[in-house]
Design an enzyme around this catalytic site. Structure first.
Site, short mmCIF file in Angstrom:
data_model
loop_
_atom_site.label_atom_id
_atom_site.label_comp_id
_atom_site.label_asym_id
_atom_site.label_seq_id
_atom_site.Cartn_x
_atom_site.Cartn_y
_atom_site.Cartn_z
N ILE A 1 -8.31 -2.41 -0.70
CA ILE A 1 -8.62 -1.39 -1.69
C ILE A 1 -7.96 -1.70 -3.03
CG2 ILE A 1 -9.02 0.36 0.05
CD1 ILE A 1 -6.27 1.52 -0.45
N GLY A 2 -7.32 -2.86 -3.12
CA GLY A 2 -6.75 -3.26 -4.40
C GLY A 2 -5.40 -3.95 -4.37
N GLN B 1 1.39 -3.80 -7.45
CA GLN B 1 1.23 -2.62 -6.61
C GLN B 1 2.29 -1.57 -6.91
OE1 GLN B 1 1.44 -2.99 -2.33
NE2 GLN B 1 -0.22 -1.52 -2.13
N GLU C 1 3.06 3.16 -0.37
CA GLU C 1 3.39 4.59 -0.49
C GLU C 1 4.72 4.77 -1.22
OE1 GLU C 1 0.91 6.38 1.38
OE2 GLU C 1 0.20 4.69 2.58
MO1 MOS Z 1 -3.07 5.63 2.20
S1 MOS Z 1 -2.86 7.67 1.83
O1 MOS Z 1 -2.76 5.56 3.87
O2 MOS Z 1 -4.57 5.17 1.68
#
Ligand code: MOS
Length: 716
Positions: free
Chosen positions: A468-469, A615, A682
């Protein structure tokens, strides 16, 4: 040839850019909406204009006569979704994912009531404006603060206790405060999009924005009662998601139903406004913290209550109180978590789900306590440093948070911070410093890699994982390059397709640990195969192409599966972070400008320095948005979002983003996996909002406990 443990990356790794960087910046990378299968038609959703009630009629006459319209699908004519089973839902107390075009019920404003399919997007959009639905409206509720008493603990739980309850109340130094995190919408730049094509009555292909092609495949197979192998999910590039693409949403089902009806591939791209109602959000959460300490700054008790919103049809839960249970060595902790059903769409996980919300409250409260105690906030945290997991008593697989505090404090110039707020004013701006910490479980899941050495000496690695990036392909290539002792340029990592070997969904910061472990082991297995071919004649610098040629082989491959490891049985495993910020607060206007950010992560060993840095910067920017700007505002009279566009929903732009330095402790975790790498996605965001709020207080003396920290709140 021996399987060496990776200690340091080759020096070329420092400078190695994204393996897909060129494709992305030249526009050659294809995202879901950019595929163009033959005969493609376009679907546009029509959303409910009421917030709760039922549909009484849908007039599609004018829309059907509009040019190019192929079909209009509503609950009155939609084909059944065979996996939508009402009898099962009854068992779950009527709760479950929203079933699109299922019946006349309206659960939230913007809920799709029709999809208009036409031969061009513009024609579908125009015809959609002609669809007239009428409703029987019922009284709705969309405000969490006004309905907090309707909350209940999820699954009859949500409470936690260690030691004595409410012990903070008898502490010599204590405070109790409430904190608000509003609804925040993921808003990745790439809109959610799907192209659905039925290749036969029982064969489905989708090009879909998803964080997990295997999960999507399984969901769609279940919903449409198809054998899994008859569903193909392609998602090679994803333009950001932050959690919004972790599950299958109603618009995906709408496209698949539409493709069935018009017997052509159908593309549905959400509008920016749809993004606020269709693919989840970080739920509005009220929190209350009671915290107490002795005069020398030892925490004696934390009470953490939270209430987060969910929809009326589904119970969404996350763990906002978890940080209070685990971040500090406090003997007495009790927490309570309620969810409050409202007439809104279901929330979903968003970067640091639970922890990002909870850490804003806890790390703000700790900062408030530090002023009472007159103890430096960093020192206060060190005095309550957890050397083992406070909940389970297990040792940590690794924890270098103290080192992170030191690195960050040094880097931001913490020694320039004044303990008394409002002391430094330069050219009309107050100057202040703040910090906030974060933690997130370090997870690892099962994954499979196929590794193929080809005759020309290039290595192909294959996995269904999404990117996703963060730069997954780049990290995986670097792991393989080290293991195989070959140049990264000769390695290709193929991903994002359900036909590839099994991989977990990209979520929970677990991809490098999970898929990386499989890459590591697959390379070891492949080297062993080569070793068998060459017997004892091996070297540390093998010419794989030459060996294949000598043995008349076109290629050599392995398929290797690794499990989630068993570290969790013995160890508590977490990634840790701390954010330090320097802010300027305008004395006349209350405008907050972030001057400098230092984010320090203890996420084990860094595999790919360049993408890791990117990131962390991305996470910090998300944190700036959460702290200063982002809020999805509902007009509760209508139950509708009023800032559902990028003009009114503010995200940080370049002018809002200062120098952000990503620092890494960069010490390998000896337990989690052979690379020693823990998750970082995260923790790059968790703690940032509190760091900003704490810096604003240090600068101006104004404590803002309700995000976002807009000038009116600073001046108010
Ligand atoms: Mo993350 S909130 O597990 O894409």
């Amino acid at each position: 040839m021996k399987t060496a443990t990776i200690k340091t990356m080759p020096s070329s790794a420092e400078g190695m850019g994204r393996v897909d960087g060129r494709l992305k910046v030249t526009g050659a990378a294809k995202y879901s909406a950019e595929y163009a299968p033959a005969g493609l038609a376009y679907g546009v959703l029509v959303g409910s204009t009421i917030t709760k009630g039922s549909i009484t009629a849908i007039d599609t006459k004018a829309a059907l006569k509009a040019p190019g319209v192929l079909a209009i699908i509503t609950h009155l004519n939609a084909p059944k979704v065979p996996g939508d089973q009402p009898e099962k839902d009854k068992k779950a107390g009527g709760k479950g994912a929203l079933k699109i075009f299922y019946d006349d019920k309206i659960y939230y404003n913007g809920q799709p009531v029709a999809v208009v399919v036409a031969d061009t997007f513009e024609r579908a959009l125009f015809a959609a404006s002609l669809v007239k639905a009428t409703y029987q409206a019922e009284k709705h509720i969309t405000s969490l603060p006004d309905n907090i008493e309707k909350g209940f603990p999820p699954h009859g739980e949500g409470a936690y206790k260690r030691g004595a309850e409410d012990a903070w109340k008898t502490a010599p130094f204590k405070l109790e405060q409430e904190y608000i995190v509003p609804t925040v919408t993921h808003n990745p730049m790439e809109l959610h999009a799907i192209i659905a094509r039925w290749d036969a009555d029982d064969k489905l292909s989708v090009w879909d924005k998803t964080q997990g092609v295997k999960d999507t495949q399984q969901d769609l197979a279940r919903l449409f009662k198809l054998p899994k192998e008859n569903v193909q999910v392609h998602s090679e590039f994803v333009g950001g998601a932050f959690g919004s693409a972790l599950r299958t949403w109603p618009h995906e089902v709408a496209a698949i139903l539409a493709a069935k009806v018009v017997k052509r591939p159908v593309k549905v791209v959400l509008s920016r406004a749809d993004m606020f109602t269709s693919v989840g959000y970080r739920p509005f959460t009220w929190q209350k913290i009671g915290i107490g300490a002795t005069a020398d700054g030892k925490l004696t008790g934390i009470t953490h209550e939270a209430a987060g919103q969910t929809s009326s049809y589904e119970n969404f839960t996350e763990g906002p109180t978890g940080v209070s249970q685990n971040l500090y060595a406090c003997p007495n902790v009790n927490t309570k978590y309620n969810i409050v059903p409202l007439d809104i769409a279901t929330p979903t996980w968003m970067r640091g789900p639970g922890e990002a919300t909870g850490s804003f409250a806890l790390e703000s409260a700790l900062d408030e306590l530090s002023y009472q105690l007159k103890i430096d906030p960093v020192e206060l945290r060190i005095r309550n440093y957890a050397e083992k997991d406070p909940d389970s008593g297990k040792p940590f697989s690794s924890k270098f948070l103290k080192e992170a505090y030191e690195l960050g404090a040094d880097h931001i110039g913490w020694k320039n911070r004044k303990q008394e707020p409002g002391m430094v004013k330069e050219h009309g701006w107050y100057v202040g410093y703040g910090m906030g910490g974060g933690m997130f479980g370090a997870y690892r899941d099962r994954a499979t890699i196929k590794a193929t050495m080809k005759a020309n000496g290039t290595l192909l690695l294959q996995s269904a994982v999404s990117d996703i990036g963060p730069g997954t392909g780049t990290a995986m290539v670097l792991i393989a390059a080290e293991q195989m002792n070959m140049p990264a340029e000769k390695i290709k990592f193929e991903l994002g397709d359900s036909s590839l070997p099994n991989a977990p969904t990209q979520g929970g910061s677990a991809t490098t640990a999970s898929v990386g472990s499989a890459v590591y082991k697959a390379c070891a297995d492949l080297k062993e195969k080569f070793q068998k071919l060459i017997g004892n004649g091996g070297t540390d610098n093998p010419d794989y192409a030459k060996i294949l040629k000598e043995h008349n082989l076109a290629s050599l491959d392995v398929i290797t599966e690794t499990d989630g490891g068993n570290g969790m049985q013995t160890y508590a495993m977490n990634s840790w972070s701390v954010h330090f910020v320097k802010v300027l607060v305008n004395a006349a206007t209350g405008v907050v400008k972030i001057d400098k950010v230092a984010c320090v992560s203890d996420c084990g060993r860094i595999i790919s320095p360049k993408t890791a840095r990117s990131q962390v910067i991305g996470g910090a920017i998300g944190g700036i948005g959460m702290a200063l700007m982002e809020e999805s505002v509902i007009d509760h009279r209508y139950g509708r979002y009023i800032n559902n566009n990028f003009a009114d929903y503010h995200v940080p732009v370049n002018a809002d983003i200062p120098q952000i330095d990503a620092l890494f402790v960069n010490k390998p975790d000896p337990i989690i996996n052979p690379m020693g790498a823990k998750g970082m996605a995260e923790i790059a965001l968790i703690g940032m909002a509190a760091a900003v709020a704490n810096a604003v207080y240090n600068a101006s003396g104004k404590r803002v406990r309700e995000l976002p920290i807009t000038p009116d709140k600073v001046m108010g």
